[in-house]
Design a protein around this motif. Structure first.
Motif, PDB file in Angstrom:
ATOM      1  N   LEU A  29       0.800  -1.223   0.000  1.00 29.86           N
ATOM      2  CA  LEU A  29       0.000   0.000   0.000  1.00 29.86           C
ATOM      3  C   LEU A  29       0.835   1.277   0.000  1.00 29.86           C
ATOM      4  CD1 LEU A  29      -2.827  -1.115   2.455  1.00 29.86           C
ATOM      5  CD2 LEU A  29      -2.899  -1.034  -0.056  1.00 29.86           C
ATOM      6  N   MET A  30       2.121   1.184   0.361  1.00 29.50           N
ATOM      7  CA  MET A  30       2.982   2.366   0.299  1.00 29.50           C
ATOM      8  C   MET A  30       3.560   2.578  -1.093  1.00 29.50           C
ATOM      9  SD  MET A  30       2.938   4.227   2.972  1.00 29.50           S
ATOM     10  CE  MET A  30       4.375   5.269   2.645  1.00 29.50           C
ATOM     11  N   ASP A  31       3.261   1.695  -2.005  1.00 23.45           N
ATOM     12  CA  ASP A  31       3.684   1.866  -3.397  1.00 23.45           C
ATOM     13  C   ASP A  31       2.922   3.061  -3.977  1.00 23.45           C
ATOM     14  OD1 ASP A  31       4.134   1.758  -6.146  1.00 23.45           O
ATOM     15  OD2 ASP A  31       4.002  -0.420  -6.248  1.00 23.45           O
ATOM     16  N   GLU A  32       3.637   4.028  -4.510  1.00 22.29           N
ATOM     17  CA  GLU A  32       3.000   5.246  -5.019  1.00 22.29           C
ATOM     18  C   GLU A  32       2.148   5.003  -6.253  1.00 22.29           C
ATOM     19  OE1 GLU A  32       5.949   8.068  -6.088  1.00 22.29           O
ATOM     20  OE2 GLU A  32       6.999   6.734  -7.480  1.00 22.29           O
ATOM     21  N   ARG A  33       2.283   3.832  -6.867  1.00 23.90           N
ATOM     22  CA  ARG A  33       1.437   3.521  -8.014  1.00 23.90           C
ATOM     23  C   ARG A  33       0.214   2.701  -7.614  1.00 23.90           C
ATOM     24  NH1 ARG A  33       6.291   4.538  -9.880  1.00 23.90           N
ATOM     25  NH2 ARG A  33       6.448   5.665 -11.877  1.00 23.90           N
ATOM     26  N   VAL A  34       0.138   2.318  -6.367  1.00 29.36           N
ATOM     27  CA  VAL A  34      -1.054   1.655  -5.837  1.00 29.36           C
ATOM     28  C   VAL A  34      -1.959   2.699  -5.186  1.00 29.36           C
ATOM     29  CG1 VAL A  34      -1.924  -0.035  -4.169  1.00 29.36           C
ATOM     30  CG2 VAL A  34       0.098  -0.568  -5.552  1.00 29.36           C
ATOM     31  N   ILE A  35      -1.413   3.431  -4.231  1.00 31.84           N
ATOM     32  CA  ILE A  35      -2.131   4.574  -3.648  1.00 31.84           C
ATOM     33  C   ILE A  35      -1.376   5.814  -4.083  1.00 31.84           C
ATOM     34  CG2 ILE A  35      -2.887   5.700  -1.524  1.00 31.84           C
ATOM     35  CD1 ILE A  35      -3.188   3.014  -0.229  1.00 31.84           C
ATOM     36  N   TYR A  39       3.199  11.578  -0.686  1.00 30.83           N
ATOM     37  CA  TYR A  39       3.795  10.661   0.296  1.00 30.83           C
ATOM     38  C   TYR A  39       3.246  10.889   1.701  1.00 30.83           C
ATOM     39  CZ  TYR A  39       7.286   8.273   3.131  1.00 30.83           C
ATOM     40  OH  TYR A  39       7.908   7.453   4.046  1.00 30.83           O
ATOM     41  N   TRP A  40       3.097  12.146   2.079  1.00 26.03           N
ATOM     42  CA  TRP A  40       2.633  12.418   3.444  1.00 26.03           C
ATOM     43  C   TRP A  40       1.215  11.885   3.652  1.00 26.03           C
ATOM     44  CZ3 TRP A  40      -1.806  15.104   4.353  1.00 26.03           C
ATOM     45  CH2 TRP A  40      -2.307  15.901   3.316  1.00 26.03           C
ATOM     46  N   ALA A  41       0.376  12.036   2.630  1.00 21.60           N
ATOM     47  CA  ALA A  41      -0.999  11.564   2.748  1.00 21.60           C
ATOM     48  C   ALA A  41      -1.064  10.040   2.722  1.00 21.60           C
ATOM     49  CB  ALA A  41      -1.840  12.135   1.603  1.00 21.60           C
ATOM     50  N   ARG A  42      -0.219   9.438   1.883  1.00 25.08           N
ATOM     51  CA  ARG A  42      -0.174   7.981   1.822  1.00 25.08           C
ATOM     52  C   ARG A  42       0.324   7.407   3.152  1.00 25.08           C
ATOM     53  NH1 ARG A  42       2.389   7.915  -2.402  1.00 25.08           N
ATOM     54  NH2 ARG A  42       4.517   7.360  -1.794  1.00 25.08           N
ATOM     55  N   THR A  43       1.323   8.049   3.726  1.00 23.96           N
ATOM     56  CA  THR A  43       1.860   7.596   5.015  1.00 23.96           C
ATOM     57  C   THR A  43       0.805   7.707   6.110  1.00 23.96           C
ATOM     58  OG1 THR A  43       4.095   8.285   4.381  1.00 23.96           O
ATOM     59  CG2 THR A  43       3.664   7.961   6.741  1.00 23.96           C
ATOM     60  N   LEU A  44       0.090   8.823   6.119  1.00 32.02           N
ATOM     61  CA  LEU A  44      -0.952   9.022   7.125  1.00 32.02           C
ATOM     62  C   LEU A  44      -2.043   7.969   6.984  1.00 32.02           C
ATOM     63  CD1 LEU A  44      -2.138  10.808   9.375  1.00 32.02           C
ATOM     64  CD2 LEU A  44      -3.255  12.167   7.594  1.00 32.02           C
ATOM     65  N   LEU A  45      -2.446   7.706   5.748  1.00 28.52           N
ATOM     66  CA  LEU A  45      -3.502   6.730   5.503  1.00 28.52           C
ATOM     67  C   LEU A  45      -3.056   5.316   5.826  1.00 28.52           C
ATOM     68  CD1 LEU A  45      -6.250   5.850   4.315  1.00 28.52           C
ATOM     69  CD2 LEU A  45      -5.153   5.837   2.063  1.00 28.52           C
ATOM     70  N   VAL A  46      -1.903   4.926   5.282  1.00 30.97           N
ATOM     71  CA  VAL A  46      -1.455   3.531   5.394  1.00 30.97           C
ATOM     72  C   VAL A  46      -0.925   3.232   6.797  1.00 30.97           C
ATOM     73  CG1 VAL A  46       0.155   1.801   4.528  1.00 30.97           C
ATOM     74  CG2 VAL A  46      -0.977   3.363   2.926  1.00 30.97           C
TER      75      VAL A  46
END
Length: 344
Positions: A29-35, A39-46
Protein backbone atom coordinates in the motif's frame (compact mmCIF):
# COMPACT_ATOMS: atom_id res chain seq x y z
CA UNK A 1 24.39 -12.42 -24.86
CA UNK A 2 22.98 -15.05 -22.49
CA UNK A 3 19.20 -14.86 -22.10
CA UNK A 4 16.82 -15.59 -19.22
CA UNK A 5 13.29 -14.84 -18.09
CA UNK A 6 11.90 -13.27 -14.94
CA UNK A 7 8.26 -14.07 -14.24
CA UNK A 8 6.76 -11.48 -11.87
CA UNK A 9 3.50 -11.88 -9.96
CA UNK A 10 1.81 -9.79 -7.26
CA UNK A 11 3.08 -11.42 -4.08
CA UNK A 12 1.82 -12.63 -0.73
CA UNK A 13 2.56 -12.45 2.99
CA UNK A 14 5.08 -15.01 4.24
CA UNK A 15 2.43 -16.47 6.53
CA UNK A 16 -1.03 -15.79 7.90
CA UNK A 17 0.44 -14.26 11.06
CA UNK A 18 -0.91 -10.68 11.39
CA UNK A 19 2.68 -9.40 11.71
CA UNK A 20 3.63 -10.88 8.35
CA UNK A 21 0.39 -9.62 6.80
CA UNK A 22 1.07 -6.14 8.19
CA UNK A 23 4.57 -6.15 6.69
CA UNK A 24 3.21 -7.22 3.30
CA UNK A 25 0.37 -4.69 3.32
CA UNK A 26 2.81 -1.94 4.26
CA UNK A 27 5.02 -2.65 1.26
CA UNK A 28 2.04 -3.02 -1.06
CA UNK A 29 0.00 0.00 0.00
CA UNK A 30 2.98 2.37 0.30
CA UNK A 31 3.68 1.87 -3.40
CA UNK A 32 3.00 5.25 -5.02
CA UNK A 33 1.44 3.52 -8.01
CA UNK A 34 -1.05 1.66 -5.84
CA UNK A 35 -2.13 4.57 -3.65
CA UNK A 36 -1.14 7.50 -5.82
CA UNK A 37 -1.40 10.39 -3.40
CA UNK A 38 1.40 12.56 -1.97
CA UNK A 39 3.79 10.66 0.30
CA UNK A 40 2.63 12.42 3.44
CA UNK A 41 -1.00 11.56 2.75
CA UNK A 42 -0.17 7.98 1.82
CA UNK A 43 1.86 7.60 5.01
CA UNK A 44 -0.95 9.02 7.12
CA UNK A 45 -3.50 6.73 5.50
CA UNK A 46 -1.46 3.53 5.39
CA UNK A 47 0.70 3.72 8.52
CA UNK A 48 -1.67 5.82 10.57
CA UNK A 49 -4.92 4.02 9.79
CA UNK A 50 -4.83 0.95 7.54
CA UNK A 51 -1.92 -0.88 9.20
CA UNK A 52 -3.52 -0.37 12.59
CA UNK A 53 -6.89 -1.79 11.58
CA UNK A 54 -6.64 -4.08 8.56
CA UNK A 55 -3.87 -6.70 9.20
CA UNK A 56 -5.93 -8.82 11.60
CA UNK A 57 -8.92 -8.96 9.26
CA UNK A 58 -6.70 -9.65 6.25
CA UNK A 59 -4.87 -12.36 8.18
CA UNK A 60 -8.19 -14.07 8.85
CA UNK A 61 -9.00 -13.90 5.14
CA UNK A 62 -5.64 -15.45 4.24
CA UNK A 63 -6.24 -18.19 6.82
CA UNK A 64 -9.42 -19.16 4.96
CA UNK A 65 -7.57 -19.85 1.71
CA UNK A 66 -4.03 -20.81 2.86
CA UNK A 67 -2.71 -24.16 1.64
CA UNK A 68 -0.55 -26.63 3.51
CA UNK A 69 2.29 -25.78 1.10
CA UNK A 70 1.85 -22.04 1.72
CA UNK A 71 0.26 -19.11 -0.08
CA UNK A 72 -1.80 -20.34 -3.06
CA UNK A 73 -0.50 -17.54 -5.27
CA UNK A 74 3.13 -18.39 -4.46
CA UNK A 75 2.61 -22.14 -4.81
CA UNK A 76 0.79 -21.78 -8.12
CA UNK A 77 3.42 -19.36 -9.44
CA UNK A 78 6.18 -21.80 -8.48
CA UNK A 79 4.40 -24.63 -10.26
CA UNK A 80 4.04 -22.46 -13.36
CA UNK A 81 7.72 -21.51 -13.27
CA UNK A 82 8.85 -25.11 -12.88
CA UNK A 83 6.70 -26.38 -15.74
CA UNK A 84 7.86 -23.63 -18.09
CA UNK A 85 11.48 -24.17 -17.07
CA UNK A 86 11.17 -27.85 -18.01
CA UNK A 87 10.27 -27.11 -21.63
CA UNK A 88 12.06 -23.87 -22.51
CA UNK A 89 15.61 -23.28 -23.69
CA UNK A 90 16.50 -20.49 -21.26
CA UNK A 91 16.57 -20.21 -17.44
CA UNK A 92 13.33 -19.08 -15.79
CA UNK A 93 13.32 -17.21 -12.46
CA UNK A 94 10.35 -16.14 -10.36
CA UNK A 95 9.79 -12.94 -8.39
CA UNK A 96 7.01 -11.09 -6.61
CA UNK A 97 6.46 -7.35 -6.73
CA UNK A 98 5.76 -7.40 -2.99
CA UNK A 99 7.05 -9.87 -0.41
CA UNK A 100 9.38 -12.74 -1.28
CA UNK A 101 11.00 -13.79 -3.51
CA UNK A 102 11.52 -10.20 -4.59
CA UNK A 103 12.56 -8.80 -7.95
CA UNK A 104 16.14 -8.15 -6.82
CA UNK A 105 16.61 -11.79 -5.81
CA UNK A 106 15.13 -12.94 -9.12
CA UNK A 107 17.48 -10.74 -11.15
CA UNK A 108 20.42 -11.86 -9.00
CA UNK A 109 19.52 -15.50 -9.60
CA UNK A 110 19.60 -14.94 -13.35
CA UNK A 111 22.79 -12.85 -13.14
CA UNK A 112 24.56 -15.64 -11.26
CA UNK A 113 23.65 -17.98 -14.12
CA UNK A 114 25.40 -15.68 -16.54
CA UNK A 115 22.25 -14.06 -17.88
CA UNK A 116 22.71 -10.53 -19.21
CA UNK A 117 19.55 -10.20 -21.30
CA UNK A 118 16.28 -10.62 -19.37
CA UNK A 119 12.73 -10.97 -20.61
CA UNK A 120 10.53 -9.34 -17.97
CA UNK A 121 7.23 -11.20 -17.92
CA UNK A 122 4.64 -9.47 -15.69
CA UNK A 123 1.91 -12.03 -15.04
CA UNK A 124 -0.91 -9.62 -15.80
CA UNK A 125 -2.89 -9.77 -19.05
CA UNK A 126 -3.98 -6.11 -18.86
CA UNK A 127 -1.79 -3.06 -18.25
CA UNK A 128 -2.35 -0.99 -15.10
CA UNK A 129 -0.33 1.48 -13.07
CA UNK A 130 -0.69 -0.66 -9.96
CA UNK A 131 0.38 -3.92 -11.64
CA UNK A 132 2.48 -3.89 -14.81
CA UNK A 133 3.84 -0.36 -14.52
CA UNK A 134 5.05 -0.67 -10.93
CA UNK A 135 6.87 -3.92 -11.81
CA UNK A 136 8.67 -2.36 -14.77
CA UNK A 137 9.62 0.82 -12.89
CA UNK A 138 11.10 -1.07 -9.93
CA UNK A 139 12.91 -3.57 -12.16
CA UNK A 140 14.56 -0.74 -14.09
CA UNK A 141 15.64 0.99 -10.86
CA UNK A 142 17.21 -2.26 -9.64
CA UNK A 143 18.89 -2.87 -12.99
CA UNK A 144 20.55 0.53 -12.98
CA UNK A 145 21.74 0.12 -9.39
CA UNK A 146 22.85 -3.51 -9.37
CA UNK A 147 23.11 -4.84 -12.95
CA UNK A 148 24.01 -1.89 -15.22
CA UNK A 149 25.16 -4.17 -18.04
CA UNK A 150 21.92 -6.16 -18.07
CA UNK A 151 19.44 -5.60 -20.90
CA UNK A 152 15.65 -5.80 -20.49
CA UNK A 153 12.90 -6.75 -22.91
CA UNK A 154 9.29 -6.70 -21.69
CA UNK A 155 6.35 -8.89 -22.64
CA UNK A 156 3.59 -6.43 -23.56
CA UNK A 157 0.07 -6.78 -22.15
CA UNK A 158 -1.43 -9.88 -23.73
CA UNK A 159 -5.09 -9.12 -23.02
CA UNK A 160 -6.00 -9.53 -26.69
CA UNK A 161 -3.41 -12.06 -27.85
CA UNK A 162 -5.16 -14.90 -29.72
CA UNK A 163 -3.21 -17.54 -27.74
CA UNK A 164 -4.32 -16.03 -24.43
CA UNK A 165 -7.92 -15.56 -25.54
CA UNK A 166 -8.12 -19.15 -26.75
CA UNK A 167 -6.62 -20.54 -23.53
CA UNK A 168 -8.84 -18.42 -21.29
CA UNK A 169 -11.94 -19.30 -23.32
CA UNK A 170 -11.09 -23.00 -23.18
CA UNK A 171 -10.65 -22.83 -19.40
CA UNK A 172 -14.11 -21.28 -19.12
CA UNK A 173 -15.82 -23.77 -21.41
CA UNK A 174 -14.21 -26.73 -19.62
CA UNK A 175 -15.31 -25.52 -16.20
CA UNK A 176 -18.84 -24.69 -17.33
CA UNK A 177 -19.38 -27.77 -19.50
CA UNK A 178 -22.67 -29.35 -18.47
CA UNK A 179 -23.51 -26.47 -16.10
CA UNK A 180 -26.79 -24.69 -16.82
CA UNK A 181 -25.72 -21.17 -15.79
CA UNK A 182 -27.85 -18.11 -16.55
CA UNK A 183 -25.13 -15.48 -16.74
CA UNK A 184 -21.32 -15.29 -16.94
CA UNK A 185 -19.77 -12.39 -15.01
CA UNK A 186 -16.25 -11.25 -15.95
CA UNK A 187 -14.92 -9.73 -12.73
CA UNK A 188 -11.70 -7.71 -12.98
CA UNK A 189 -9.58 -6.16 -10.27
CA UNK A 190 -10.75 -2.61 -9.68
CA UNK A 191 -8.63 0.54 -9.89
CA UNK A 192 -9.47 4.18 -9.12
CA UNK A 193 -10.89 6.08 -12.08
CA UNK A 194 -8.03 8.57 -11.80
CA UNK A 195 -5.58 5.76 -12.70
CA UNK A 196 -7.29 5.46 -16.06
CA UNK A 197 -6.94 9.17 -16.71
CA UNK A 198 -3.32 9.23 -15.52
CA UNK A 199 -2.46 6.43 -17.94
CA UNK A 200 -4.06 8.25 -20.89
CA UNK A 201 -1.10 9.19 -23.10
CA UNK A 202 -3.36 11.48 -25.15
CA UNK A 203 -4.47 13.37 -22.02
CA UNK A 204 -7.91 13.73 -23.55
CA UNK A 205 -9.40 10.43 -24.76
CA UNK A 206 -10.40 8.64 -21.55
CA UNK A 207 -13.77 9.90 -20.36
CA UNK A 208 -14.79 6.63 -18.64
CA UNK A 209 -18.14 6.79 -20.35
CA UNK A 210 -20.05 4.43 -22.60
CA UNK A 211 -18.04 5.11 -25.74
CA UNK A 212 -14.36 5.96 -25.18
CA UNK A 213 -13.25 2.35 -24.67
CA UNK A 214 -14.93 1.42 -27.95
CA UNK A 215 -13.45 4.30 -29.94
CA UNK A 216 -10.03 3.65 -31.47
CA UNK A 217 -7.26 5.57 -29.74
CA UNK A 218 -3.56 5.39 -28.89
CA UNK A 219 -4.72 5.64 -25.27
CA UNK A 220 -5.84 2.03 -25.38
CA UNK A 221 -2.22 0.87 -25.23
CA UNK A 222 -2.22 1.76 -21.52
CA UNK A 223 -5.94 1.80 -20.73
CA UNK A 224 -6.81 -0.89 -18.20
CA UNK A 225 -10.55 -0.36 -18.62
CA UNK A 226 -10.45 -0.73 -22.40
CA UNK A 227 -8.28 -3.83 -22.13
CA UNK A 228 -10.67 -5.49 -19.67
CA UNK A 229 -13.63 -4.87 -21.95
CA UNK A 230 -11.65 -6.07 -24.96
CA UNK A 231 -10.64 -9.32 -23.24
CA UNK A 232 -14.30 -9.90 -22.42
CA UNK A 233 -15.45 -9.10 -25.97
CA UNK A 234 -12.92 -11.45 -27.56
CA UNK A 235 -13.66 -14.33 -25.18
CA UNK A 236 -17.40 -13.88 -25.65
CA UNK A 237 -16.88 -13.91 -29.41
CA UNK A 238 -14.72 -17.03 -29.20
CA UNK A 239 -17.30 -18.84 -27.05
CA UNK A 240 -20.20 -17.47 -29.11
CA UNK A 241 -21.91 -16.14 -26.00
CA UNK A 242 -25.29 -14.59 -26.58
CA UNK A 243 -25.78 -10.88 -26.00
CA UNK A 244 -26.84 -10.08 -22.42
CA UNK A 245 -25.65 -13.51 -21.23
CA UNK A 246 -22.41 -12.00 -19.90
CA UNK A 247 -21.20 -8.72 -18.40
CA UNK A 248 -18.22 -6.99 -16.78
CA UNK A 249 -17.67 -5.82 -13.20
CA UNK A 250 -14.78 -4.67 -10.99
CA UNK A 251 -13.84 -5.92 -7.53
CA UNK A 252 -11.71 -4.92 -4.52
CA UNK A 253 -12.24 -1.18 -4.23
CA UNK A 254 -10.51 0.67 -1.40
CA UNK A 255 -11.29 4.04 0.13
CA UNK A 256 -13.92 6.58 -0.92
CA UNK A 257 -12.70 7.79 -4.31
CA UNK A 258 -14.58 6.67 -7.44
CA UNK A 259 -13.39 3.31 -8.72
CA UNK A 260 -14.25 1.54 -11.95
CA UNK A 261 -17.87 0.41 -12.00
CA UNK A 262 -20.04 -1.58 -11.78
CA UNK A 263 -18.77 -3.10 -8.55
CA UNK A 264 -18.68 -6.89 -8.41
CA UNK A 265 -20.24 -7.33 -4.96
CA UNK A 266 -23.18 -5.06 -5.81
CA UNK A 267 -23.59 -6.75 -9.20
CA UNK A 268 -23.78 -10.19 -7.59
CA UNK A 269 -26.31 -8.88 -5.07
CA UNK A 270 -28.39 -7.26 -7.81
CA UNK A 271 -28.48 -10.44 -9.88
CA UNK A 272 -29.73 -12.43 -6.89
CA UNK A 273 -32.39 -9.86 -6.02
CA UNK A 274 -33.60 -9.93 -9.62
CA UNK A 275 -34.26 -13.64 -9.30
CA UNK A 276 -31.15 -15.11 -10.91
CA UNK A 277 -30.47 -18.57 -9.51
CA UNK A 278 -27.36 -19.74 -11.41
CA UNK A 279 -24.37 -17.43 -11.81
CA UNK A 280 -20.90 -18.22 -13.15
CA UNK A 281 -17.93 -15.90 -12.63
CA UNK A 282 -14.41 -15.68 -14.08
CA UNK A 283 -11.55 -13.38 -13.03
CA UNK A 284 -9.37 -12.63 -16.08
CA UNK A 285 -7.22 -9.93 -14.46
CA UNK A 286 -5.35 -12.69 -12.64
CA UNK A 287 -3.23 -15.49 -14.07
CA UNK A 288 -2.90 -17.20 -10.68
CA UNK A 289 -5.59 -17.77 -8.07
CA UNK A 290 -5.02 -15.61 -5.00
CA UNK A 291 -6.80 -13.98 -2.07
CA UNK A 292 -9.04 -11.94 -4.37
CA UNK A 293 -10.24 -14.95 -6.36
CA UNK A 294 -10.30 -17.64 -3.68
CA UNK A 295 -11.68 -15.61 -0.78
CA UNK A 296 -13.29 -12.43 -2.10
CA UNK A 297 -15.02 -14.09 -5.06
CA UNK A 298 -15.31 -17.82 -4.35
CA UNK A 299 -16.26 -17.33 -0.69
CA UNK A 300 -17.60 -13.82 -0.09
CA UNK A 301 -19.23 -13.57 -3.51
CA UNK A 302 -20.91 -16.91 -3.04
CA UNK A 303 -22.19 -15.86 0.39
CA UNK A 304 -23.67 -12.64 -1.05
CA UNK A 305 -25.37 -14.55 -3.87
CA UNK A 306 -26.91 -17.11 -1.53
CA UNK A 307 -28.06 -14.44 0.94
CA UNK A 308 -30.20 -12.80 -1.75
CA UNK A 309 -31.74 -16.00 -3.10
CA UNK A 310 -29.12 -17.29 -5.52
CA UNK A 311 -28.56 -21.03 -5.61
CA UNK A 312 -25.65 -22.07 -7.84
CA UNK A 313 -22.46 -19.97 -7.88
CA UNK A 314 -19.72 -21.37 -10.12
CA UNK A 315 -16.21 -19.88 -10.13
CA UNK A 316 -13.87 -20.53 -13.05
CA UNK A 317 -10.29 -21.05 -11.78
CA UNK A 318 -7.50 -18.83 -13.07
CA UNK A 319 -5.17 -20.26 -15.71
CA UNK A 320 -2.65 -21.17 -13.00
CA UNK A 321 -0.43 -23.98 -14.33
CA UNK A 322 -2.78 -25.41 -16.97
CA UNK A 323 -0.86 -27.37 -19.59
CA UNK A 324 -2.14 -25.27 -22.50
CA UNK A 325 -1.20 -22.03 -20.70
CA UNK A 326 2.26 -23.39 -19.85
CA UNK A 327 2.73 -24.29 -23.52
CA UNK A 328 1.64 -20.82 -24.66
CA UNK A 329 4.03 -19.06 -22.30
CA UNK A 330 6.86 -21.40 -23.20
CA UNK A 331 6.32 -20.74 -26.90
CA UNK A 332 6.33 -16.96 -26.39
CA UNK A 333 9.56 -17.26 -24.41
CA UNK A 334 11.28 -19.46 -26.98
CA UNK A 335 10.21 -17.12 -29.79
CA UNK A 336 11.87 -14.27 -27.92
CA UNK A 337 14.96 -16.35 -27.15
CA UNK A 338 15.34 -17.08 -30.86
CA UNK A 339 14.95 -13.44 -31.89
CA UNK A 340 11.29 -13.58 -32.87
CA UNK A 341 9.28 -10.65 -31.48
CA UNK A 342 6.84 -11.32 -28.65
CA UNK A 343 3.79 -9.48 -29.90
CA UNK A 344 0.26 -9.01 -28.62
Amino acid sequence: MSKGVLLVNLGSPDSTNPKDVKKYLGEFLMDERVIDVPYWARTLLVKGIVLNTRPKKSAEAYQRIWWEEGSPLIVLSERLQEKIDDITSVPIALAMRYGTPNILSGLRELHEKGVDEVLLFPLYPQFAMATTETILVLAEELRKEHFPDMKFTTVPPFYNHPDYIRTLANSISEKLEGIDFQHLLFSYHGVPERHIRKSDITSSHCKIDGSCCKTASAAHQFCYRHQCFETTRLVAEYLELKENSYSVSFQSRLGFDPWLQPYTDRTIERFGKQGMKKLAIVTPAFVSDCLETLEEIAMEGKEIFHEVGGEEFTVVPCLNDRKDWVNVMARWIDEWAHQKPVEA
